[in-house]
Design a protein around this motif. Structure first.
Motif, PDB file in Angstrom:
ATOM      1  N   ILE A 290      -0.415  -3.338   2.606  1.00  0.00           N
ATOM      2  CA  ILE A 290      -0.408  -3.755   1.196  1.00  0.00           C
ATOM      3  C   ILE A 290      -1.396  -4.910   1.016  1.00  0.00           C
ATOM      4  O   ILE A 290      -2.220  -4.905   0.105  1.00  0.00           O
ATOM      5  CB  ILE A 290       1.016  -4.150   0.734  1.00  0.00           C
ATOM      6  N   GLY A 293      -4.804  -3.741   0.854  1.00  0.00           N
ATOM      7  CA  GLY A 293      -5.071  -2.762  -0.201  1.00  0.00           C
ATOM      8  C   GLY A 293      -5.173  -1.334   0.316  1.00  0.00           C
ATOM      9  O   GLY A 293      -5.784  -0.479  -0.326  1.00  0.00           O
ATOM     10  N   VAL A 295      -2.379   0.619   1.239  1.00  0.00           N
ATOM     11  CA  VAL A 295      -1.299   1.396   0.607  1.00  0.00           C
ATOM     12  C   VAL A 295      -0.828   0.588  -0.605  1.00  0.00           C
ATOM     13  O   VAL A 295      -1.053  -0.619  -0.669  1.00  0.00           O
ATOM     14  CB  VAL A 295      -0.080   1.681   1.539  1.00  0.00           C
ATOM     15  N   SER A 296      -0.175   1.281  -1.529  1.00  0.00           N
ATOM     16  CA  SER A 296       0.304   0.560  -2.718  1.00  0.00           C
ATOM     17  C   SER A 296       1.701   0.029  -2.429  1.00  0.00           C
ATOM     18  O   SER A 296       2.345   0.438  -1.464  1.00  0.00           O
ATOM     19  CB  SER A 296       0.322   1.489  -3.927  1.00  0.00           C
ATOM     20  N   VAL A 297       2.168  -0.866  -3.286  1.00  0.00           N
ATOM     21  CA  VAL A 297       3.512  -1.420  -3.074  1.00  0.00           C
ATOM     22  C   VAL A 297       4.584  -0.335  -3.172  1.00  0.00           C
ATOM     23  O   VAL A 297       5.687  -0.507  -2.674  1.00  0.00           O
ATOM     24  CB  VAL A 297       3.852  -2.559  -4.067  1.00  0.00           C
ATOM     25  N   THR A 298       4.256   0.776  -3.793  1.00  0.00           N
ATOM     26  CA  THR A 298       5.224   1.871  -3.891  1.00  0.00           C
ATOM     27  C   THR A 298       4.997   2.899  -2.782  1.00  0.00           C
ATOM     28  O   THR A 298       5.236   4.081  -2.951  1.00  0.00           O
ATOM     29  CB  THR A 298       5.125   2.562  -5.260  1.00  0.00           C
ATOM     30  N   TYR A 299       4.521   2.432  -1.640  1.00  0.00           N
ATOM     31  CA  TYR A 299       4.231   3.326  -0.504  1.00  0.00           C
ATOM     32  C   TYR A 299       5.442   4.180  -0.133  1.00  0.00           C
ATOM     33  O   TYR A 299       6.584   3.803  -0.401  1.00  0.00           O
ATOM     34  CB  TYR A 299       3.754   2.493   0.691  1.00  0.00           C
ATOM     35  N   ASP A 300       5.147   5.303   0.508  1.00  0.00           N
ATOM     36  CA  ASP A 300       6.183   6.247   0.933  1.00  0.00           C
ATOM     37  C   ASP A 300       6.728   5.788   2.294  1.00  0.00           C
ATOM     38  O   ASP A 300       6.067   5.892   3.317  1.00  0.00           O
ATOM     39  CB  ASP A 300       5.515   7.637   1.018  1.00  0.00           C
ATOM     40  N   GLU A 322      -5.205  -0.850  11.082  1.00  0.00           N
ATOM     41  CA  GLU A 322      -6.201  -0.578  10.032  1.00  0.00           C
ATOM     42  C   GLU A 322      -7.605  -0.412  10.602  1.00  0.00           C
ATOM     43  O   GLU A 322      -8.451   0.200   9.981  1.00  0.00           O
ATOM     44  CB  GLU A 322      -6.172  -1.654   8.941  1.00  0.00           C
TER      45      GLU A 322
END
Ligand code: GLU
Length: 431
Positions: A290, A293, A295-300, A322
């Protein structure tokens, strides 16, 4: 008498590895003896002290799990106490004012003290004619403030770097003059780099925050720091901090300089990453990804925990997540030139990748066994060697010549993206 130790950093720079090790040894000593660990910020050098460094020191200690039982106390807020002690010495005729400051003339004598690491140390005080106690700006010198505070805070053991050995006789003279009982001293060895010179930026990172950012787990870094100059005996290396607390003994600290060994730190970190639960690793991955940047904060979460399970045995530092596995998170992927040249630009590869893509399109489930089955069926049908399909596919899907087990990687990347990458490689990269 219960043990009271202190860590007394000057906020004139970020917390570096050597200071962190000093903090750790004090903390271990306190915890081992069920004593008290005091944090004191020595910020009386107004020109060089900086609140940003206080922040860095506190954040770095927090990362290491080194929690103060008392403090932080700031010397800059205790000026009246130093003044009072200086006035006492002046009133007793032991110190005098000079050029707006306060100085303490030293009578020639020899001072001997027993160091818990080095044994007896004897110093001839005629080496220093007088000690400055207070400067003309009204601020105390390090040696004076240190003595006043160590006494006021009832410190029983001073554990600090070897570079302070020369200060100890000066401090002992001041204890004597003030009629105070000095603590016991343990001076711990310097940490040197791979070139055997004092650890410096030239031979690796020196700031603890840099190690945190690269992704060393706190317990791995603490374990590593504890072994810099100390060993429990029996060649044990992977010792969790809770156990180090039980085993730690300042009498077992070596006198010789401790050499920083990056490979050993990496190995230890790899061990702790392996032992981490997938849950925890998923949290650590999420936090990093996160922040970067990726993955988004709503990552799976279910998806990311598959990645944690896949990589748990393969990482030495979290940054490898990363750096070496970006293909899991970004589109389009980057390709290693050499991998493309050697593994994709060969006759027949484009046709094979295209055929694999066609088979994968048919799959109703994209779990690892189904992906593997589809690839193996193609290998059999075309009479290929397994690696003739697997190696180019790896480059097409990951951009790299080396990756975690390919079929699982493909399953994690997902059907649509894998098909897209195979199509792209077949059309633009493969021969
Ligand atoms: N402020 C001193 C330093 O950072 C403390 C030394 C001591 O522990 O007495 O080196």
């Amino acid at each position: 008498m219960s043990v009271r130790v202190r860590f007394a950093p000057s906020p004139t720079g970020t917390l570096h590895v050597g200071s962190a090790r000093t903090a750790l040894f004090n903390w271990l000593y306190a915890k081992h003896h069920r004593g008290t660990f005091v944090l004191r910020i020595e910020d009386t050098d107004q020109k060089r002290s900086n609140p940003a460094f206080v922040e860095d020191i506190l954040a770095s200690l927090h990362y290491l799990g080194i929690v103060a039982d008392e403090g932080p106390t700031f010397q800059s807020q205790r000026l009246a106490l130093y003044r009072q002690h200086a006035d006492q010495l002046i009133a007793q005729g032991k110190a005098k004012t000079e050029d707006g400051g306060v100085v303490f003339p030293v009578a020639p004598q020899t001072v001997t003290f027993r160091d818990l690491v080095h044994g007896d140390i004897t110093v001839d005080t005629s080496l220093f004619e007088q000690l400055v106690l207070m400067k003309s700006d009204g601020l105390p010198t390090y040696n004076f403030a240190c003595v006043v505070d160590d006494a006021a805070m009832q410190i029983t053991h001073v554990i600090r770097g070897d570079d302070h050995i020369a200060n100890t006789p000066k401090q002992l003279i001041l204890y004597q003059a003030l009629g105070l009982t000095p603590p016991a001293y343990a001076h711990i060895p310097l940490i040197v780099g791979s070139d055997r010179a004092r650890l410096s930026k030239r031979t690796g990172a020196t700031a603890v925050a840099d190690y945190r950012d690269v992704g060393y787990l706190p317990e791995a870094f603490v374990n590593y720091l504890a072994l810099l100059g100390w060993a429990p005996g029996g060649n044990r290396e992977c010792i969790p901090p809770t156990e180090i607390v039980e085993l730690f003994d300042v009498a077992r600290v070596r006198k010789a300089a401790a050499q920083f060994d990056q490979q050993k730190l990496d190995w230890l970190n790899g061990q702790y990453i392996k032992q981490a639960t997938v849950e925890r690793l998923t949290d650590l991955f999420a936090e990093r990804l996160i922040a970067k940047g990726l993955v988004s904060v709503t990552y799976d979460r279910a998806w990311l925990s598959r990645i944690a399970g896949l990589l748990r045995d393969r990482l030495k530092t979290l940054s490898q997540l990363e750096e070496e596995h970006r293909f899991l998170f970004v589109e389009p992927i980057e390709y290693e030139d050499e991998a493309v040249q050697q593994l994709l630009r060969r006759d027949g590869i484009a046709a094979n990748l295209s055929a694999l893509k066609d088979r994968l399109k048919q799959l109703g489930s994209f779990e690892t066994p189904q992906v593997e089955q589809a690839a193996r069926a193609l290998i059999a049908q075309r009479g290929l060697g397994a690696k003739d399909l697997i190696h180019p596919t790896r480059v097409a899907v990951t951009g790299r010549a080396v990756s975690p087990p390919l079929f699982e990687v493909m399953s994690i990347v997902g059907q649509a993206k894998v098909i897209g990458r195979l199509e792209y490689a077949a059309a633009h990269l493969a021969g």
